[in-house]
Design an enzyme around this catalytic site. Structure first.
Site, PDB file in Angstrom:
ATOM      1  N   TYR A 110       8.499  -6.805   4.290  1.00  0.00           N
ATOM      2  CA  TYR A 110       8.410  -6.707   2.827  1.00  0.00           C
ATOM      3  C   TYR A 110       9.200  -5.458   2.392  1.00  0.00           C
ATOM      4  O   TYR A 110       9.136  -4.425   3.062  1.00  0.00           O
ATOM      5  CB  TYR A 110       6.938  -6.610   2.432  1.00  0.00           C
ATOM      6  CG  TYR A 110       6.726  -6.247   0.998  1.00  0.00           C
ATOM      7  CD1 TYR A 110       7.117  -7.119  -0.009  1.00  0.00           C
ATOM      8  CD2 TYR A 110       6.152  -5.034   0.644  1.00  0.00           C
ATOM      9  CE1 TYR A 110       6.936  -6.774  -1.341  1.00  0.00           C
ATOM     10  CE2 TYR A 110       5.968  -4.690  -0.678  1.00  0.00           C
ATOM     11  CZ  TYR A 110       6.365  -5.558  -1.666  1.00  0.00           C
ATOM     12  OH  TYR A 110       6.191  -5.216  -2.973  1.00  0.00           O
ATOM     13  N   LYS A 162      -1.833 -11.357  -2.861  1.00  0.00           N
ATOM     14  CA  LYS A 162      -1.119 -12.626  -2.740  1.00  0.00           C
ATOM     15  C   LYS A 162      -2.125 -13.769  -2.521  1.00  0.00           C
ATOM     16  O   LYS A 162      -2.872 -14.096  -3.421  1.00  0.00           O
ATOM     17  CB  LYS A 162      -0.080 -12.515  -1.622  1.00  0.00           C
ATOM     18  CG  LYS A 162       0.736 -11.202  -1.647  1.00  0.00           C
ATOM     19  CD  LYS A 162       1.631 -11.057  -2.864  1.00  0.00           C
ATOM     20  CE  LYS A 162       2.235  -9.666  -3.017  1.00  0.00           C
ATOM     21  NZ  LYS A 162       2.947  -9.123  -1.885  1.00  0.00           N
ATOM     22  N   ARG A 215     -16.293   6.210  -3.469  1.00  0.00           N
ATOM     23  CA  ARG A 215     -15.106   6.384  -2.619  1.00  0.00           C
ATOM     24  C   ARG A 215     -15.456   6.217  -1.146  1.00  0.00           C
ATOM     25  O   ARG A 215     -14.592   6.039  -0.302  1.00  0.00           O
ATOM     26  CB  ARG A 215     -14.443   7.748  -2.899  1.00  0.00           C
ATOM     27  CG  ARG A 215     -13.142   7.950  -2.149  1.00  0.00           C
ATOM     28  CD  ARG A 215     -12.152   8.915  -2.820  1.00  0.00           C
ATOM     29  NE  ARG A 215     -12.773  10.023  -3.509  1.00  0.00           N
ATOM     30  CZ  ARG A 215     -13.380  11.058  -2.917  1.00  0.00           C
ATOM     31  NH1 ARG A 215     -13.438  11.123  -1.594  1.00  0.00           N
ATOM     32  NH2 ARG A 215     -13.915  12.020  -3.630  1.00  0.00           N
ATOM     33  N   ASP A 233       1.568  -8.043   9.834  1.00  0.00           N
ATOM     34  CA  ASP A 233       1.369  -8.363   8.418  1.00  0.00           C
ATOM     35  C   ASP A 233       1.250  -9.878   8.318  1.00  0.00           C
ATOM     36  O   ASP A 233       2.217 -10.610   8.543  1.00  0.00           O
ATOM     37  CB  ASP A 233       2.545  -7.827   7.587  1.00  0.00           C
ATOM     38  CG  ASP A 233       2.326  -7.989   6.080  1.00  0.00           C
ATOM     39  OD1 ASP A 233       1.687  -8.985   5.686  1.00  0.00           O
ATOM     40  OD2 ASP A 233       2.814  -7.147   5.311  1.00  0.00           O
TER      41      ASP A 233
HETATM   42  C1  PLP Z   1       3.363  -7.817  -1.452  1.00  0.00           C
HETATM   43  C2  PLP Z   1       3.407  -7.519  -0.005  1.00  0.00           C
HETATM   44  C3  PLP Z   1       3.000  -6.288   0.508  1.00  0.00           C
HETATM   45  C4  PLP Z   1       2.553  -5.146  -0.395  1.00  0.00           C
HETATM   46  O1  PLP Z   1       1.351  -5.444  -1.015  1.00  0.00           O
HETATM   47  P1  PLP Z   1       0.908  -4.868  -2.459  1.00  0.00           P
HETATM   48  O2  PLP Z   1      -0.433  -5.472  -2.641  1.00  0.00           O
HETATM   49  O3  PLP Z   1       1.949  -5.277  -3.440  1.00  0.00           O
HETATM   50  O4  PLP Z   1       0.851  -3.382  -2.308  1.00  0.00           O
HETATM   51  C5  PLP Z   1       3.004  -6.110   1.876  1.00  0.00           C
HETATM   52  N1  PLP Z   1       3.417  -7.088   2.707  1.00  0.00           N
HETATM   53  C6  PLP Z   1       3.844  -8.281   2.250  1.00  0.00           C
HETATM   54  C7  PLP Z   1       4.279  -9.332   3.222  1.00  0.00           C
HETATM   55  C8  PLP Z   1       3.858  -8.545   0.888  1.00  0.00           C
HETATM   56  O5  PLP Z   1       4.294  -9.736   0.450  1.00  0.00           O
END
Ligand code: PLP
Length: 408
Positions: free
Chosen positions: A127, A217, A73, A192
């Site tokens: 998101y 992603k 951790r 982001d």
């Molecule tokens: C999917 C997504 C998230 C969240 O990510 P997870 O890995 O599903 O927790 C945050 N920001 C954007 C732009 C996303 O497409």
């Protein structure tokens, strides 16, 4: 040997080179080619006094441990390789990985709230779940929603963070990171960068304090690993490591391994998928079934479009393209944000952020573009499930259908 015991390369290397070498510079010296996958949860040590000193050091500074890890951790060498590589790709001093994108965002919010800075200024759209986390104040934060021009005025003495997504999920609206960073003054700007990836945009170089990725992603890129990561300066990274240690949202080492592997093909994947996306946008822009196409100036493999017909018919009609949420995989995915990715955002907030009920979001993959177009065009012509809708008069859609960045 500690995986992080190598310094930055002497000669600056191009992104494509970093993608396949960053986080792996020590391998040849270790007599290895593929990075080792370390699944240990704990590490033996016969010197408890030395361990005590190292734990004290981490507790007070959040600096990465020198020498072998203590407990998974706290640190993991395989995950550390992914962190090192992503930091390099983003041009940041450090990066801290988490179990998911949402765990990464939670850690950033907790890091600021823990310093008494509970107020967040955020730009919609985000998101869906990021919007939800901020809007509900689940972590004890308070949000002020604004557009990029309103950021400076929305900042208060207790503002700990300004957050923006660009291009934004799902409308692909773009914000000027440099201008936003200026509006933030001394308040950290979190960008982001999930949609653009460091291949198309490096927000730290434009003044952002921290960059967030849903590594699930594009970084992973194959739809089979979940993770999140924040690239930032070392000072902020230290706080994030302390939060991760105390709250436990760690990335699994196997996920770290797969994400490091994903990074090596990130530039070629993003470039190839972006070329197909641009071609699909070109065709959709003159298609009479399409009311509006959204595609950002910086390009990328995400496209969005509003249909005159029923978007549910398109979702039901695809055969090669997969009707599924998420994005950034080698295969093409399509989804209806108002039903899925942004369902959790209140209807009024969703609409005012530009997420129309007619909007479809598509993550273009690596299939042949002609195969994709054939599937998309037949899905767009799918027989309507309900009574036929009025079609737009010939040419009426054209001015609106020009691909353009959606304004906020
Ligand atoms: C999917 C997504 C998230 C969240 O990510 P997870 O890995 O599903 O927790 C945050 N920001 C954007 C732009 C996303 O497409």
């Amino acid at each position: 040997m500690d995986a992080m015991d190598y310094g930055p390369s002497v000669t600056p290397r191009a992104l494509a080179t970093e993608a396949v070498h960053a986080g792996r510079d020590d391998l040849a010296g270790l007599g290895l080619h593929a990075p080792p996958l370390d699944l240990s949860t704990t590490y033996p040590s016969y010197d408890a006094r030395a361990e005590a000193a190292r734990i004290d050091e981490f507790a007070t500074t959040g600096a990465r441990l020198e020498g072998p890890p203590v407990y998974a951790r706290l640190d993991n060498p395989t995950v550390a390789r992914f962190e090192e590589a992503l930091a390099r790709l983003e041009g940041a001093e450090a990066a801290v990985a988490f179990a998911s994108g949402m765990a990464a965002l939670s850690a950033v919010l907790l890091a600021r709230a823990g310093q008494g800075l509970r107020h967040v200024v955020a730009v919609r759209p985000l998101y869906g779940c990021s919007d939800h986390l901020l809007d509900t104040g689940l972590l004890g934060t308070e949000v002020t929603w604004t557009d990029p021009a309103g950021v400076a005025d929305a900042i208060r003495p207790d503002t700990g963070l300004v957050m923006v997504e660009t291009p934004a999920n799902p409308t692909l609206a773009e914000a000027d990171v440099r201008a936003l960073a200026h509006s933030c003054g001394s308040v950290p700007l979190l960008v982001d960068n999930t949609f653009a990836t460091p291949v198309l945009q490096r927000p730290v170089e434009q003044g952002a304090r921290a960059v967030l990725h849903s590594a699930t992603k594009y970084l992973g890129g194959h739809g089979d690993v979940m993770g999140g990561i924040v690239a930032c300066d070392e000072e902020f990274a230290r706080t994030l490591r302390q939060i991760r240690f105390a709250t436990g949202g760690v990335l699994h080492p196997l996920a770290g391994y797969l994400l490091l592997r994903g990074l090596s093909t990130l530039p070629v994947r993003v470039k190839a998928a972006s070329a197909s996306a641009a071609e699909l946008v070109r065709r959709l822009a003159t298609d009479p079934r399409i009311a509006r196409v959204h595609y950002p100036r910086i390009g990328g493999a995400m496209i969005a479009f509003e249909v005159y017909g029923d978007p549910h018919d398109v979702i039901a009609g695809v055969r090669l393209i997969t009707p599924a949420v998420s994005l950034g995989s080698v295969d093409t995915l399509i989804q209806h944000p108002a039903s899925i990715s942004h369902r959790i955002v209140a209807e009024g907030d969703r609409r005012s952020a530009g997420v129309s009920d007619r909007l479809l979001r598509m993550s273009v993959g690596l299939e042949d573009v002609e195969d994709l177009w054939r599937d998309l065009t037949q899905a767009l012509s799918a027989p309507p499930a309900g009574p036929p809708r009025a079609t737009a008069p010939a040419g009426a859609g054209l001015p609106d259908a020009t691909p353009r960045p959606a304004g906020r």
